[in-house]
Design a protein around this motif. Structure first.
Motif, short mmCIF file in Angstrom:
data_model
loop_
_atom_site.label_atom_id
_atom_site.label_comp_id
_atom_site.label_asym_id
_atom_site.label_seq_id
_atom_site.Cartn_x
_atom_site.Cartn_y
_atom_site.Cartn_z
N MET A 4 49.62 104.22 19.23
CA MET A 4 49.51 102.62 18.73
C MET A 4 48.22 102.46 18.26
O MET A 4 47.10 102.72 18.81
N GLY A 5 48.05 101.92 16.95
CA GLY A 5 46.71 101.80 16.41
C GLY A 5 46.46 100.06 15.87
O GLY A 5 47.54 99.57 15.57
N TRP A 6 45.33 99.80 16.10
CA TRP A 6 44.86 98.57 15.41
C TRP A 6 43.98 98.77 14.15
O TRP A 6 43.08 99.56 14.24
N PHE A 7 44.55 98.21 13.08
CA PHE A 7 43.82 98.30 11.59
C PHE A 7 43.45 96.88 11.33
O PHE A 7 43.95 95.86 11.94
N ARG A 8 42.38 96.89 10.33
CA ARG A 8 42.33 95.73 9.76
C ARG A 8 41.76 95.70 8.24
O ARG A 8 41.46 97.01 7.84
N GLN A 9 42.00 94.84 7.49
CA GLN A 9 41.96 95.20 5.95
C GLN A 9 41.19 93.80 5.48
O GLN A 9 41.83 92.73 5.50
N ALA A 10 40.06 93.89 5.03
CA ALA A 10 39.13 92.74 4.54
C ALA A 10 39.47 92.65 3.03
O ALA A 10 40.04 93.71 2.17
N PRO A 11 39.44 91.43 2.53
CA PRO A 11 39.67 91.37 1.12
C PRO A 11 38.95 92.16 0.09
O PRO A 11 37.67 92.53 0.22
#
Length: 127
Positions: A34-41
């Motif tokens: 399981m992964g947590w990712f993030r994407q900023a504008p």
């Protein structure tokens, strides 16, 4: 594939804490990475942390390791991301992801190696 639903995002101030949750459907959750990712504008999606089926946790950076805590609860088919001392640069859409089939040597810090994604939850940290 497995269905993933994130929750817990919102607007907070610098220095605040927040806990994100991700609920997974279906069987076999305990075997998933399981992964947590993030994407900023305007930026690429990046890993925050991932948790192996055996519970080993890897964080993107030492700084994240000191402020973020990823965890999983196999009994609840859920993963969590506890975030402390939030900064404006943590503002992003946060996603949880699952790799449902394991492959030795696979780079789990790469988004392309996950086969299921949640819809994302927005986290905004105001200065």
């Amino acid at each position: 594939q497995v269905q993933l639903v994130e929750s817990g995002g919102g607007l907070v101030q610098t220095g605040d804490s927040m806990r994100l949750s991700c609920a997974a459907s279906g069987r076999g959750f305990s075997n998933y990475v399981m992964g947590w990712f993030r994407q900023a504008p305007g930026k690429e999606r990046e890993v925050v942390a991932y948790i192996s089926a055996g519970g080993t946790i890897k964080y993107r950076t030492d700084s994240m390791k000191g402020r973020f805590t990823a965890s999983r609860d196999n009994a609840k088919n859920a993963v969590y991301l506890q975030m402390e001392s939030l900064k404006p640069e943590d503002t992003a859409v946060y996603y949880c992801a699952a790799r449902t089939t394991q492959l030795y040597g696979l780079a789990y810090d790469q988004a392309r190696n996950y086969d299921s994604w949640g819809q994302g939850t927005q986290v905004i940290v105001s200065s």
